[in-house]
Enzyme design. Structure first.
Site, PDB file in Angstrom:
ATOM      1  CG  ASP A 169      -2.021   1.039   1.138  1.00 43.85           C
ATOM      2  OD1 ASP A 169      -2.280   1.515   0.016  1.00 43.85           O
ATOM      3  OD2 ASP A 169      -2.628   1.364   2.164  1.00 43.85           O
ATOM      4  CG  HIS A 198      -4.329  10.893   2.239  1.00 42.42           C
ATOM      5  ND1 HIS A 198      -5.423  10.893   3.073  1.00 42.42           N
ATOM      6  CD2 HIS A 198      -3.524   9.889   2.687  1.00 42.42           C
ATOM      7  CE1 HIS A 198      -5.302   9.941   3.981  1.00 42.42           C
ATOM      8  NE2 HIS A 198      -4.157   9.319   3.774  1.00 42.42           N
ATOM      9  NE  ARG A 249       3.722  14.488   9.737  1.00 38.86           N
ATOM     10  CZ  ARG A 249       2.996  13.530   9.170  1.00 38.86           C
ATOM     11  NH1 ARG A 249       2.627  12.476   9.860  1.00 38.86           N
ATOM     12  NH2 ARG A 249       2.620  13.625   7.902  1.00 38.86           N
ATOM     13  CD  GLU A 264      -6.463   4.927   4.430  1.00 37.87           C
ATOM     14  OE1 GLU A 264      -5.691   4.526   3.539  1.00 37.87           O
ATOM     15  OE2 GLU A 264      -6.064   5.267   5.561  1.00 37.87           O
ATOM     16  CD  GLU A 295      -5.495   2.957  -0.414  1.00 37.38           C
ATOM     17  OE1 GLU A 295      -4.639   2.305  -1.071  1.00 37.38           O
ATOM     18  OE2 GLU A 295      -5.472   3.071   0.827  1.00 37.38           O
ATOM     19  CG  ASP A 348      -5.957   0.475   3.378  1.00 40.54           C
ATOM     20  OD1 ASP A 348      -6.048  -0.630   3.927  1.00 40.54           O
ATOM     21  OD2 ASP A 348      -5.060   1.294   3.630  1.00 40.54           O
ATOM     22  CD  GLN A 372      -3.399   4.400  10.707  1.00 42.67           C
ATOM     23  OE1 GLN A 372      -4.606   4.573  10.542  1.00 42.67           O
ATOM     24  NE2 GLN A 372      -2.511   4.747   9.805  1.00 42.67           N
ATOM     25  CE1 TYR A 425       2.869   7.264  13.164  1.00 40.89           C
ATOM     26  CE2 TYR A 425       1.210   7.300  14.906  1.00 40.89           C
ATOM     27  CZ  TYR A 425       2.151   7.944  14.133  1.00 40.89           C
ATOM     28  OH  TYR A 425       2.398   9.281  14.328  1.00 40.89           O
ATOM     29  CE  LYS A 462      -3.828   2.409   7.162  1.00 39.75           C
ATOM     30  NZ  LYS A 462      -4.590   3.141   6.136  1.00 39.75           N
TER      31      LYS A 462
END
Length: 433
Positions: free
Chosen positions: A135, A142, A151, A208, A210, A242, A249, A253, A262
């Protein structure tokens, strides 16, 4: 003279409704099952399934060079393994057989009775044996959206993002075909940073949006595929959901990335649409700055103008359109993704799957996940009936639909549909003193 299999002026003698995803120019591939017969390979025109095993048994696919047994398996892997020249010959052969002016099948009701099946009479199965799944994280919009949320908004992209197609190796065993319901996953979460973690069903289940490509060739360990070679190794594309448990997560992660948040389920559309069918919809991608390293440089157009729509249908309710994105918004293209995957000598196999990562566009209404659309549920979606959604609820069905359309030609990827079921009964856990 070679016929242009993308020319929209050609019609099929098989009925095709206006606006269908599956005109004569598409000819996607999937695996079907019926009450009377075992799984086998098929294609589709309009609302009619074409049994490739039955066609091959009549000798009508002999000139493709593909052994008839390759159409009889539970997956498409054996057929795909014949390579791009055979894929193209098969496409040309099918196009000719079902073009409106060819009477060979059209005027033979006994033969058509053997090879044509209504869509309503078949079950679509997972079309591939997927040995490996990667993936990627190839949409800049995104990546920026998430970077701003979690962040520094002024430095939303991580330092490596513009230099390489970031990706991770996912869990292929939990990839499901469209229509398969998914149980809400359970796991560890830490909703309160000042308290210990807790265990339970995710409260932040997300989709998600995709698109994934499928490889149709095999390489040896130590070999690499260049950007100029990559498309010869790519068979086609599917829609890909996804599913993600954001709270699981978030807690797990660091330091190694996606894991149980995931790997519980991802869902693909049942029909693989070939790159040849998508040829008319190629386009240039975004300018990549700074310039990429030589192994990621490329020539030609490897982006595709494919419209992607997201719908949510609450249980017992109407289906609501929540966002519209486009495959063209990706920063990194398919040849760069495959070149990067193999540049270290990683070998690939027939049937491997490579997902794009969430595809978001520049506007609020083109975001490919709920965590973006709702700002992590702080601004929930409100449907016309007053229903609200920050994340997915039990009973919700998520549907992605995708198609490309230009100059009178529409090529669709169909849809991928996923219903969310409540978590299974809580597992017993050992209490430690």
């Amino acid at each position: 003279m070679t016929v242009n299999t993308n020319d929209p002026r050609h019609k099929s003698w098989v009925r095709v409704e206006t606006g269908s995803d599956f005109p004569l120019q598409n000819l996607p591939y999937g695996i079907i099952s019926t009450k009377e017969k075992k799984p086998r390979a098929a294609t589709r025109i309009g609302e009619t399934i074409i049994d490739l095993k039955a066609l091959a048994a009549e000798g009508l696919l002999d000139k493709t060079g593909i052994d008839p047994g390759a159409f009889s398996g539970k997956t498409l892997n054996e057929m795909i393994a014949y390579g791009r020249p055979a894929w193209r010959k098969l496409r040309e052969t099918l196009f000719d057989l079902f073009e409106e002016n060819n009477p060979l099948l059209r005027d033979n009701p006994v033969l058509t009775g053997k090879v044509l099946i209504p869509v309503s009479s078949v079950e679509m199965l997972l079309p591939l044996h997927i040995g490996d799944y990667t993936d990627f994280y190839s949409s800049m919009d995104h990546a920026v959206n998430l970077g701003k949320q979690f962040r520094d908004p002024a430095n939303a992209l991580l330092p490596n993002w513009r230099h390489l197609p970031v990706g991770y190796h996912g869990r292929s065993s939990s990839i499901l075909v469209s229509g398969t319901p998914v149980f809400r996953p359970k796991g560890q979460m830490r909703p309160d940073d000042s308290a210990p973690p807790v265990f339970g069903p995710t409260l932040q289940l997300d989709y998600e949006l995709e698109v994934a490509f499928v490889t149709g060739s095999k390489t040896a360990t130590g070999d690499s595929i260049t950007t100029s070679e990559a498309e010869n190794a790519i068979f086609g594309m599917v829609l890909f959901n996804d599913l993600s448990a954001r709270d699981i997560q978030k807690w797990e992660y660091v330091p190694l990335g996606p894991f149980q948040g995931k790997d519980f389920a991802s869902v693909i559309s049942p029909w693989i649409v070939t790159l040849d069918a998508l040829e008319p919809f190629r386009m240039t991608g975004p300018v990549q700055e700074p310039p990429v390293l030589p192994y990621l440089s490329f020539t030609g157009n490897h982006h595709f103008d494919i419209q992607l729509d997201i719908f949510i249908q609450p249980e017992g309710g109407k289906e609501y359109h929540v966002a519209r994105s486009n495959y063209k918004y990706l920063y990194w293209n398919i040849v760069q993704q495959l070149a990067h995957q193999t540049v270290n000598g990683c070998n690939i196999n027939v049937g491997d799957l490579y997902a794009s990562g969430t595809i978001s566009g520049p506007g609020q209404d083109s975001m490919g996940s709920l965590i973006e659309l709702t700002l992590n549920a702080s601004q929930p979606l409100v449907f016309p009936d007053g229903t609200k959604r920050g994340f997915l609820e039990d009973g919700d069905t998520v549907v992605f639909r995708g198609y490309a359309e230009k100059d009178g030609l529409r090529i669709g990827l169909g849809e991928v549909s996923t219903k969310i079921l409540p978590a299974k009964a809580e597992m017993k856990t050992t209490q430690h003193p």
